[in-house]
Design a protein around this motif. Sequence first.
Motif, short mmCIF file in Angstrom:
data_model
loop_
_atom_site.label_atom_id
_atom_site.label_comp_id
_atom_site.label_asym_id
_atom_site.label_seq_id
_atom_site.Cartn_x
_atom_site.Cartn_y
_atom_site.Cartn_z
N ASP A 117 128.40 118.61 6.49
CA ASP A 117 129.03 117.60 7.30
C ASP A 117 129.70 118.00 8.38
O ASP A 117 130.74 118.76 8.17
CB ASP A 117 129.37 116.30 6.65
CG ASP A 117 129.48 115.07 7.47
OD1 ASP A 117 129.14 114.88 8.34
OD2 ASP A 117 130.19 114.02 6.97
N ARG A 173 120.58 114.49 11.41
CA ARG A 173 121.39 114.13 10.12
C ARG A 173 120.51 114.70 9.04
O ARG A 173 119.44 115.03 9.30
CB ARG A 173 121.22 112.74 10.25
CG ARG A 173 122.23 111.98 11.22
CD ARG A 173 122.80 110.57 10.92
NE ARG A 173 123.35 110.10 12.06
CZ ARG A 173 124.88 110.24 12.12
NH1 ARG A 173 125.57 110.85 11.36
NH2 ARG A 173 125.61 109.85 13.42
N ARG A 200 126.03 111.70 7.23
CA ARG A 200 126.35 113.24 7.65
C ARG A 200 125.67 113.42 8.82
O ARG A 200 124.47 113.16 9.05
CB ARG A 200 125.96 113.94 6.47
CG ARG A 200 126.49 113.69 5.15
CD ARG A 200 126.32 114.60 4.05
NE ARG A 200 124.70 114.75 3.85
CZ ARG A 200 124.31 115.85 3.77
NH1 ARG A 200 124.70 116.98 4.14
NH2 ARG A 200 122.79 115.86 3.61
N THR A 207 123.37 109.20 2.15
CA THR A 207 124.53 108.67 1.33
C THR A 207 124.45 108.90 -0.12
O THR A 207 124.86 108.33 -0.81
CB THR A 207 125.33 107.65 1.79
OG1 THR A 207 124.55 106.48 1.61
CG2 THR A 207 125.97 107.85 3.39
N ALA A 217 135.26 111.89 0.35
CA ALA A 217 133.89 112.79 0.67
C ALA A 217 133.93 113.87 -0.45
O ALA A 217 132.74 114.16 -0.80
CB ALA A 217 133.91 113.28 2.02
N TYR A 224 127.64 109.88 -1.25
CA TYR A 224 128.55 110.42 -0.10
C TYR A 224 128.93 108.90 0.95
O TYR A 224 128.08 108.27 0.97
CB TYR A 224 127.86 111.41 0.63
CG TYR A 224 128.62 112.16 1.65
CD1 TYR A 224 129.34 113.19 1.01
CD2 TYR A 224 128.49 111.91 3.03
CE1 TYR A 224 130.41 113.89 1.86
CE2 TYR A 224 129.38 112.85 4.03
CZ TYR A 224 130.00 113.83 3.43
OH TYR A 224 130.92 114.51 4.35
#
Length: 164
Positions: A119, A162, A147, A22, A133, A143
Motif C-alpha cells: 500500500d 489497486r 490499497r 480489503t 493497517a 485490511y
Amino acid sequence: MHCKKIPALFAAFLLAVTVSPTHAQEPVPPERIHFIHMGGDDCPPCKAWRLSELPKLKESPVFSKITFSYVRKTIQSPVPATFFLPEEVKPLKDKLDYASGGRSGSPQQVIVVDGEVFDYWFRAKDANQIEQALASLVEGSRYPQRRCVKWAEGKGMPCEKRSL
C-alpha cells in the motif's frame, strides 16, 4: 415459491465485494512487514507527523515488531536517489519509483510486505490508522482501507492500480 436468476450485474457486485481490496488474508509475520515514511523538515505535515504520530506508533506492540524506515526527502522531490536512502530501503528503490508514479510531494508513506509494495499513499495517516493497517496484516484480518500499489504520473492524479 420460485427461484429467480441473479442478474449478471448483481453477481458481478457480489464477486467484487467478496474479492474486495480489503478482504481478510493470511496472517503476515511482522518481521516481513516494512513501513516507510518519506518527508522532510520543509514539510509541516511531515514534521508534525514525526513529532505527534510516530511516538504513538512506537508504543504500539505491532509497530515494535516490524521494520520502520524514515527517508528524508523534500516536498519537491520524488523518491530520493538510491545514494540517499537508508540501507534497508535501497533494494526497494525501483519498486518505490514505480509505485509512486515518480510523483513529488510529501509525505509519502508505504507498507511493504515481503519486499513488495502492499500500500502506498500520499499524506500522513494518523498512528491509529497505520496501527490498524499493520495489525490487520499480522492478524490476517480485513485490511481497513482500499490499497494502492501504483499511482498515476502527475500531481493530483488518482491511484492507477489497486490490488487485492
